[in-house]
Design a protein around this motif. Structure first.
Motif, PDB file in Angstrom:
ATOM      1  N   TYR A  33       0.774  -1.254  -0.047  1.00  0.00           N
ATOM      2  CA  TYR A  33       0.019  -0.100  -0.097  1.00  0.00           C
ATOM      3  C   TYR A  33       0.777   1.430   0.047  1.00  0.00           C
ATOM      4  N   GLY A  35       0.391   5.484   1.234  1.00  0.00           N
ATOM      5  CA  GLY A  35      -0.426   6.304   2.078  1.00  0.00           C
ATOM      6  C   GLY A  35       0.269   6.569   3.274  1.00  0.00           C
ATOM      7  N   ASN A  43      -5.615   3.495   2.688  1.00  0.00           N
ATOM      8  CA  ASN A  43      -4.494   3.906   1.758  1.00  0.00           C
ATOM      9  C   ASN A  43      -4.886   3.155   0.516  1.00  0.00           C
ATOM     10  N   HIS A  44      -4.025   3.606  -0.611  1.00  0.00           N
ATOM     11  CA  HIS A  44      -4.078   3.106  -1.840  1.00  0.00           C
ATOM     12  C   HIS A  44      -3.331   1.870  -2.128  1.00  0.00           C
TER      13      HIS A  44
END
Length: 94
Positions: A33, A35, A43-44
């Motif tokens: 992830y 972020g 998060n991304h």
């Protein structure tokens, strides 16, 4: 865990089972992830990969080293090293 048996075709179109159903195959799925939030779901997700060839061990004895490498073009490469009883199955770039 395999839901169905896995196998190969041998002479005469016969199915030869290599891994019987309900067999646990030791793997680890690693999600990566990006972020700043404390929860991963906030998060991304950049991607995920699965580490195979892990020797059987209790969960508390499993040690995983994750390596992050960013090249000059900003390309992120993530590798893992599984450490169990001194055996390394995936090497991290040093």
């Amino acid at each position: 865990m395999t839901m169905m048996s896995l196998g190969i075709e041998v002479r005469g179109k016969v199915f030869d089972i290599v891994i019987p159903r309900n067999t646990h195959i030791p793997t680890i799925r690693i999600d990566v992830y990006q972020g700043e939030r404390t929860k991963s779901t906030m998060n991304h997700l950049l991607g995920s990969f699965t580490a195979y060839g892990i020797p059987p061990a209790p969960k508390s004895d499993m040690k995983v080293e994750i390596c992050f490498e960013i090249d000059l073009d900003g390309i992120l490469t993530v590798t893992s090293k599984i450490i169990s009883n001194g055996i390394q199955t995936h090497d991290c770039k040093q």
